[in-house]
Design a protein around this motif. Sequence first.
Motif, mmCIF file in Angstrom:
data_model
loop_
_atom_site.group_PDB
_atom_site.id
_atom_site.type_symbol
_atom_site.label_atom_id
_atom_site.label_comp_id
_atom_site.label_asym_id
_atom_site.label_seq_id
_atom_site.Cartn_x
_atom_site.Cartn_y
_atom_site.Cartn_z
ATOM 1 N N GLN A 94 -3.935 -5.050 -3.075
ATOM 2 C CA GLN A 94 -4.802 -4.521 -2.107
ATOM 3 C C GLN A 94 -5.298 -3.291 -1.824
ATOM 4 O OE1 GLN A 94 -4.088 -6.460 1.705
ATOM 5 N NE2 GLN A 94 -6.367 -7.561 2.253
ATOM 6 N N LEU B 221 -2.608 -1.096 -0.662
ATOM 7 C CA LEU B 221 -1.277 -1.629 -0.290
ATOM 8 C C LEU B 221 -1.403 -2.594 -1.172
ATOM 9 C CD1 LEU B 221 -0.184 -2.586 2.684
ATOM 10 C CD2 LEU B 221 -1.779 -3.977 3.008
ATOM 11 N N LEU C 2 1.621 -5.030 -2.261
ATOM 12 C CA LEU C 2 2.606 -6.449 -1.219
ATOM 13 C C LEU C 2 3.336 -6.821 -2.728
ATOM 14 C CD1 LEU C 2 -1.255 -7.584 0.377
ATOM 15 C CD2 LEU C 2 1.389 -6.578 1.424
ATOM 16 N N GLN D 183 3.951 -18.787 -1.245
ATOM 17 C CA GLN D 183 4.649 -17.431 -1.171
ATOM 18 C C GLN D 183 4.072 -16.828 -0.144
ATOM 19 O OE1 GLN D 183 2.973 -15.871 -4.816
ATOM 20 N NE2 GLN D 183 1.808 -17.084 -5.465
ATOM 21 N N HIS D 184 5.180 -16.162 0.321
ATOM 22 C CA HIS D 184 5.245 -15.413 1.758
ATOM 23 C C HIS D 184 5.568 -13.509 1.162
ATOM 24 C CE1 HIS D 184 6.154 -18.860 4.169
ATOM 25 N NE2 HIS D 184 6.713 -19.627 2.634
ATOM 26 N N PHE D 185 4.572 -13.340 2.194
ATOM 27 C CA PHE D 185 3.869 -11.788 2.026
ATOM 28 C C PHE D 185 4.833 -10.963 2.651
ATOM 29 C CE2 PHE D 185 1.182 -11.436 -1.255
ATOM 30 C CZ PHE D 185 0.372 -12.646 -1.338
ATOM 31 N N GLY D 186 6.028 -9.684 2.058
ATOM 32 C CA GLY D 186 6.347 -8.916 3.037
ATOM 33 C C GLY D 186 5.404 -7.881 3.640
ATOM 34 N N ASP D 187 5.822 -6.913 4.589
ATOM 35 C CA ASP D 187 4.661 -6.475 4.972
ATOM 36 C C ASP D 187 3.699 -5.029 4.348
ATOM 37 O OD1 ASP D 187 7.249 -5.520 7.545
ATOM 38 O OD2 ASP D 187 5.783 -7.566 7.584
ATOM 39 N N GLY D 188 4.208 -4.336 3.301
ATOM 40 C CA GLY D 188 3.503 -3.891 2.461
ATOM 41 C C GLY D 188 4.008 -3.081 1.773
ATOM 42 N N ARG E 167 1.987 1.233 1.124
ATOM 43 C CA ARG E 167 1.024 1.956 1.725
ATOM 44 C C ARG E 167 0.651 2.761 0.769
ATOM 45 N NH1 ARG E 167 -3.512 0.269 4.149
ATOM 46 N NH2 ARG E 167 -2.233 -1.039 5.702
ATOM 47 N N TYR F 169 -4.312 -17.879 4.413
ATOM 48 C CA TYR F 169 -4.102 -16.734 4.441
ATOM 49 C C TYR F 169 -4.516 -15.844 5.827
ATOM 50 C CZ TYR F 169 -0.428 -16.753 0.872
ATOM 51 O OH TYR F 169 0.287 -17.704 0.217
ATOM 52 N N GLN G 137 -4.758 -12.828 7.849
ATOM 53 C CA GLN G 137 -4.050 -11.029 8.159
ATOM 54 C C GLN G 137 -5.424 -10.023 9.074
ATOM 55 O OE1 GLN G 137 -5.726 -8.518 4.142
ATOM 56 N NE2 GLN G 137 -3.794 -7.162 4.446
ATOM 57 N N GLY H 3 -5.077 -3.520 9.305
ATOM 58 C CA GLY H 3 -3.327 -3.313 8.732
ATOM 59 C C GLY H 3 -1.817 -3.668 8.592
ATOM 60 N N LYS H 4 -2.356 -5.311 8.723
ATOM 61 C CA LYS H 4 -1.092 -6.249 8.311
ATOM 62 C C LYS H 4 -1.124 -6.188 6.846
ATOM 63 C CE LYS H 4 0.466 -5.005 12.764
ATOM 64 N NZ LYS H 4 2.139 -3.769 12.378
ATOM 65 N N SER H 5 -0.324 -7.769 7.457
ATOM 66 C CA SER H 5 -0.058 -7.737 5.421
ATOM 67 C C SER H 5 -0.856 -9.566 6.008
ATOM 68 C CB SER H 5 1.263 -7.917 4.801
ATOM 69 O OG SER H 5 2.480 -8.784 5.767
ATOM 70 N N PRO H 6 -1.000 -9.895 4.284
ATOM 71 C CA PRO H 6 -0.979 -11.524 4.519
ATOM 72 C C PRO H 6 -0.514 -12.097 5.332
ATOM 73 C CG PRO H 6 -1.880 -10.809 2.486
ATOM 74 C CD PRO H 6 -0.965 -9.443 3.180
ATOM 75 N N LEU I 131 0.605 -16.406 5.867
ATOM 76 C CA LEU I 131 0.493 -17.495 5.691
ATOM 77 C C LEU I 131 0.563 -18.391 6.552
ATOM 78 C CD1 LEU I 131 0.262 -20.056 3.028
ATOM 79 C CD2 LEU I 131 3.025 -20.288 3.041
ATOM 80 N N LEU J 119 -7.954 -15.121 4.493
ATOM 81 C CA LEU J 119 -8.144 -15.275 3.102
ATOM 82 C C LEU J 119 -8.183 -16.094 2.421
ATOM 83 C CD1 LEU J 119 -5.962 -11.399 2.610
ATOM 84 C CD2 LEU J 119 -8.250 -12.293 2.030
#
Lengths: 114, 112
Positions: free
Chosen positions: A37, A88, A90, A103-108, A110, B36, B38, B41-44, B46, B88
Motif C-alpha cells: 500500500q 506499507l 500488509l 481476509q484479516h490484515f496485520g498491522d503491516g 512500514r 474495510y 482504515q 497510519g493503521k492497517s485496514p 474488515l 476501502l
Amino acid sequence: DAGVTQSPTHLIKTRGQHVTLRCSPISGHKSVSWYQQVLGQGPQFIFQYYEKEERGRGNFPDRFSARQFPNYSSELNVNALLLGDSALYLCASSLLGDGNQPQHFGDGTRLSIL
Amino acid sequence: QKEVEQNSGPLSVPEGAIASLNCTYSDRGSQSFFWYRQYSGKSPELIMFIYSNGDKEDGRFTAQLNKASQYVSLLIRDSQPSDSATYLCAVRAAGGGNKLTFGTGTQLKVEL
C-alpha cells in the motif's frame, strides 16, 4: 486469539539492499496474502500462498518473492530495493485459499527506502 | 477505466446522520465484495462482506450489492466521530483465489 502478526513494524533500508518481511497468520488460517500500500492508494495484491503453494501473483517484478512455511507463516523478500518500494506492506490471512472467507490484515510493516 | 472505483472524498456528514459510501467495479464476474475501514497510519480493518445481491446488515452498517449495475455500497447509520476514517472497497474476481482488488478509498469525516 492473536490476530495476524507482522515483523518488523518499521524498517529503513537503502537502495540496492534486500529485505525480508515476516507474517504469522491467525491460528488455524492456512492462507496468507501479501499486499503493498502506497500512501493515498488502496492495497495492491502481491502474492497469495495456501498450503505452502503459491496460488496467485500480482503485477510485481521478480525482485519480489515469497514463501510459506509448514506452520503457515510466511516471508516476503524484496531484492535490489528501489525508492519506489517505500510503502506499507500488509499481510492478510484467511481460513482457506478459495476466496470465500474474509481476509484479516496485520498491522503491516512500514518500509522506507533512502 | 479503473477496476474498482470510489470517490476519494472527503465525504463530510454531521454526527448522527447516515453516511453513504459507494463503489463500482468493472469485472462482471466478480463474486465477493468487502468493505474495510482504515484509520490514518493503521492497517485496514474488515467491516462487512457481501456475496449475494441485496442488503446485509450488521449493527449500524449495511452493505448493499447490485451485480447487474456492478455497484456496491456501505451505509453507516447514526454516524459517530469515531467513524471518521478511509473506507476501502475490495472486490474478488471469480477464480481469483484470495486476490482482492481495492479502490483508492473514500475519506469519511463525521463532524460534531
